[in-house]
Design a protein around this motif. Structure first.
Motif, PDB file in Angstrom:
ATOM      1  N   PHE A 106     -54.026  41.453 -25.338  1.00  0.00           N
ATOM      2  CA  PHE A 106     -52.623  41.069 -25.308  1.00  0.00           C
ATOM      3  C   PHE A 106     -51.929  41.645 -24.086  1.00  0.00           C
ATOM      4  CE2 PHE A 106     -53.416  38.951 -28.995  1.00  0.00           C
ATOM      5  CZ  PHE A 106     -53.657  39.723 -30.115  1.00  0.00           C
ATOM      6  N   ILE A 107     -52.667  41.761 -23.014  1.00  0.00           N
ATOM      7  CA  ILE A 107     -52.095  42.213 -21.751  1.00  0.00           C
ATOM      8  C   ILE A 107     -51.447  41.018 -21.067  1.00  0.00           C
ATOM      9  CG2 ILE A 107     -52.609  43.199 -19.505  1.00  0.00           C
ATOM     10  CD1 ILE A 107     -55.038  44.534 -20.781  1.00  0.00           C
ATOM     11  N   PRO A 108     -50.180  41.097 -20.721  1.00  0.00           N
ATOM     12  CA  PRO A 108     -49.476  39.929 -20.176  1.00  0.00           C
ATOM     13  C   PRO A 108     -50.138  39.310 -18.948  1.00  0.00           C
ATOM     14  CG  PRO A 108     -47.910  41.642 -20.770  1.00  0.00           C
ATOM     15  CD  PRO A 108     -49.272  42.249 -20.915  1.00  0.00           C
ATOM     16  N   MET A 109     -50.736  40.108 -18.089  1.00  0.00           N
ATOM     17  CA  MET A 109     -51.219  39.584 -16.818  1.00  0.00           C
ATOM     18  C   MET A 109     -52.441  38.676 -16.954  1.00  0.00           C
ATOM     19  SD  MET A 109     -53.052  42.862 -15.003  1.00  0.00           S
ATOM     20  CE  MET A 109     -51.581  43.850 -15.116  1.00  0.00           C
ATOM     21  N   VAL A 110     -53.085  38.647 -18.106  1.00  0.00           N
ATOM     22  CA  VAL A 110     -54.293  37.822 -18.237  1.00  0.00           C
ATOM     23  C   VAL A 110     -53.965  36.367 -18.558  1.00  0.00           C
ATOM     24  CG1 VAL A 110     -55.584  39.831 -19.035  1.00  0.00           C
ATOM     25  CG2 VAL A 110     -54.723  38.192 -20.718  1.00  0.00           C
ATOM     26  N   TYR A 111     -52.700  36.081 -18.899  1.00  0.00           N
ATOM     27  CA  TYR A 111     -52.334  34.707 -19.203  1.00  0.00           C
ATOM     28  C   TYR A 111     -52.159  33.943 -17.893  1.00  0.00           C
ATOM     29  CZ  TYR A 111     -51.798  36.223 -23.983  1.00  0.00           C
ATOM     30  OH  TYR A 111     -52.049  36.730 -25.228  1.00  0.00           O
ATOM     31  N   TYR A 112     -52.789  32.771 -17.778  1.00  0.00           N
ATOM     32  CA  TYR A 112     -52.747  32.073 -16.497  1.00  0.00           C
ATOM     33  C   TYR A 112     -52.386  30.604 -16.601  1.00  0.00           C
ATOM     34  CZ  TYR A 112     -57.459  30.866 -18.124  1.00  0.00           C
ATOM     35  OH  TYR A 112     -58.525  30.439 -18.869  1.00  0.00           O
ATOM     36  N   SER A 113     -52.220  30.102 -17.817  1.00  0.00           N
ATOM     37  CA  SER A 113     -51.755  28.728 -17.967  1.00  0.00           C
ATOM     38  C   SER A 113     -50.398  28.767 -18.653  1.00  0.00           C
ATOM     39  CB  SER A 113     -52.740  27.910 -18.814  1.00  0.00           C
ATOM     40  OG  SER A 113     -53.956  27.748 -18.128  1.00  0.00           O
ATOM     41  N   TRP A 114     -49.465  27.991 -18.125  1.00  0.00           N
ATOM     42  CA  TRP A 114     -48.093  28.067 -18.607  1.00  0.00           C
ATOM     43  C   TRP A 114     -47.529  26.699 -18.924  1.00  0.00           C
ATOM     44  CZ3 TRP A 114     -46.099  32.914 -19.255  1.00  0.00           C
ATOM     45  CH2 TRP A 114     -46.774  33.953 -18.611  1.00  0.00           C
ATOM     46  N   GLY A 115     -46.657  26.661 -19.914  1.00  0.00           N
ATOM     47  CA  GLY A 115     -45.871  25.476 -20.160  1.00  0.00           C
ATOM     48  C   GLY A 115     -44.639  25.475 -19.262  1.00  0.00           C
ATOM     49  N   GLN A 116     -43.823  24.457 -19.410  1.00  0.00           N
ATOM     50  CA  GLN A 116     -42.648  24.316 -18.549  1.00  0.00           C
ATOM     51  C   GLN A 116     -41.463  25.132 -19.043  1.00  0.00           C
ATOM     52  OE1 GLN A 116     -43.476  22.234 -20.888  1.00  0.00           O
ATOM     53  NE2 GLN A 116     -41.596  21.644 -21.936  1.00  0.00           N
ATOM     54  N   GLY A 117     -41.545  25.621 -20.269  1.00  0.00           N
ATOM     55  CA  GLY A 117     -40.468  26.437 -20.813  1.00  0.00           C
ATOM     56  C   GLY A 117     -39.484  25.626 -21.628  1.00  0.00           C
ATOM     57  N   THR A 118     -38.905  26.273 -22.615  1.00  0.00           N
ATOM     58  CA  THR A 118     -37.873  25.635 -23.430  1.00  0.00           C
ATOM     59  C   THR A 118     -36.743  26.633 -23.658  1.00  0.00           C
ATOM     60  OG1 THR A 118     -37.459  24.410 -25.492  1.00  0.00           O
ATOM     61  CG2 THR A 118     -38.983  26.262 -25.646  1.00  0.00           C
ATOM     62  N   GLN A 119     -35.529  26.178 -23.488  1.00  0.00           N
ATOM     63  CA  GLN A 119     -34.370  27.053 -23.591  1.00  0.00           C
ATOM     64  C   GLN A 119     -34.009  27.285 -25.057  1.00  0.00           C
ATOM     65  OE1 GLN A 119     -32.314  28.563 -21.061  1.00  0.00           O
ATOM     66  NE2 GLN A 119     -31.457  29.614 -22.847  1.00  0.00           N
ATOM     67  N   VAL A 120     -33.791  28.546 -25.393  1.00  0.00           N
ATOM     68  CA  VAL A 120     -33.266  28.925 -26.703  1.00  0.00           C
ATOM     69  C   VAL A 120     -31.962  29.669 -26.477  1.00  0.00           C
ATOM     70  CG1 VAL A 120     -33.602  30.386 -28.723  1.00  0.00           C
ATOM     71  CG2 VAL A 120     -35.505  29.022 -27.852  1.00  0.00           C
ATOM     72  N   THR A 121     -30.913  29.197 -27.088  1.00  0.00           N
ATOM     73  CA  THR A 121     -29.606  29.831 -26.971  1.00  0.00           C
ATOM     74  C   THR A 121     -29.106  30.162 -28.366  1.00  0.00           C
ATOM     75  OG1 THR A 121     -29.115  28.559 -24.977  1.00  0.00           O
ATOM     76  CG2 THR A 121     -27.255  29.605 -26.108  1.00  0.00           C
ATOM     77  N   VAL A 122     -28.772  31.426 -28.571  1.00  0.00           N
ATOM     78  CA  VAL A 122     -28.305  31.875 -29.877  1.00  0.00           C
ATOM     79  C   VAL A 122     -26.843  32.275 -29.761  1.00  0.00           C
ATOM     80  CG1 VAL A 122     -28.647  33.475 -31.794  1.00  0.00           C
ATOM     81  CG2 VAL A 122     -30.616  32.669 -30.457  1.00  0.00           C
ATOM     82  N   SER A 123     -26.013  31.628 -30.525  1.00  0.00           N
ATOM     83  CA  SER A 123     -24.585  31.940 -30.498  1.00  0.00           C
ATOM     84  C   SER A 123     -24.249  32.953 -31.589  1.00  0.00           C
ATOM     85  CB  SER A 123     -23.778  30.667 -30.702  1.00  0.00           C
ATOM     86  OG  SER A 123     -24.062  30.105 -31.974  1.00  0.00           O
ATOM     87  N   SER A 124     -23.262  33.773 -31.295  1.00  0.00           N
ATOM     88  CA  SER A 124     -22.863  34.819 -32.244  1.00  0.00           C
ATOM     89  C   SER A 124     -21.852  34.295 -33.242  1.00  0.00           C
ATOM     90  CB  SER A 124     -22.290  36.013 -31.485  1.00  0.00           C
ATOM     91  OG  SER A 124     -21.203  35.606 -30.704  1.00  0.00           O
TER      92      SER A 124
END
Length: 124
Positions: A106-124
């Motif tokens: 679970f070391i972050p640097m070993v991940y090498y394939s990525w998705g495009q990302g999705t925005q999550v916005t949480v309102s208070s």
């Protein structure tokens, strides 16, 4: 090379829930350990949750332990992130990531394939 497509982001309310999905277009999904990262402006991408190739081991950042759950469905080549008890500080772009090093690390640097990302916005 695996292609990853995230979905399920959007606007949530504090205390509410959202579920993110990540579909992987690859025949050998079981050989990939999967993770969810998140990033806010000006900050580094943070490994938020991860799951081993067989789903037997998971990792969670301290900030989401007890609130988020990562899971995977090998039949659908999909990994999920169930986000409960949302907080405004969970607002970020969430990225799905994969690694097939052969190790369930679970070391972050070993991940090498990525998705495009999705925005999550949480309102208070």
């Amino acid at each position: 090379q695996v292609q990853l497509v995230e979905s399920g982001g959007g606007l949530g309310q504090a205390g509410g829930s959202l579920r993110l999905s990540c579909a992987a277009s690859v025949r050998t999904f079981s050989t990939y350990a999967m993770g969810w990262f998140r990033q806010t402006p000006g900050k580094e991408r943070e490994l938020t949750a991860a799951i081993s190739r067989n789903g037997g081991s998971t990792y969670y950042a301290d900030s989401v332990k007890g609130r988020f759950t990562i899971s995977r469905d090998s039949a659908l080549n999909t990994v999920y992130l169930q986000m409960n008890s949302l907080k405004p500080e969970d607002t970020a772009v969430y990225y799905c990531a994969a690694q097939a090093t052969g190790f369930d690390t679970f070391i972050p640097m070993v991940y090498y394939s990525w998705g495009q990302g999705t925005q999550v916005t949480v309102s208070s």
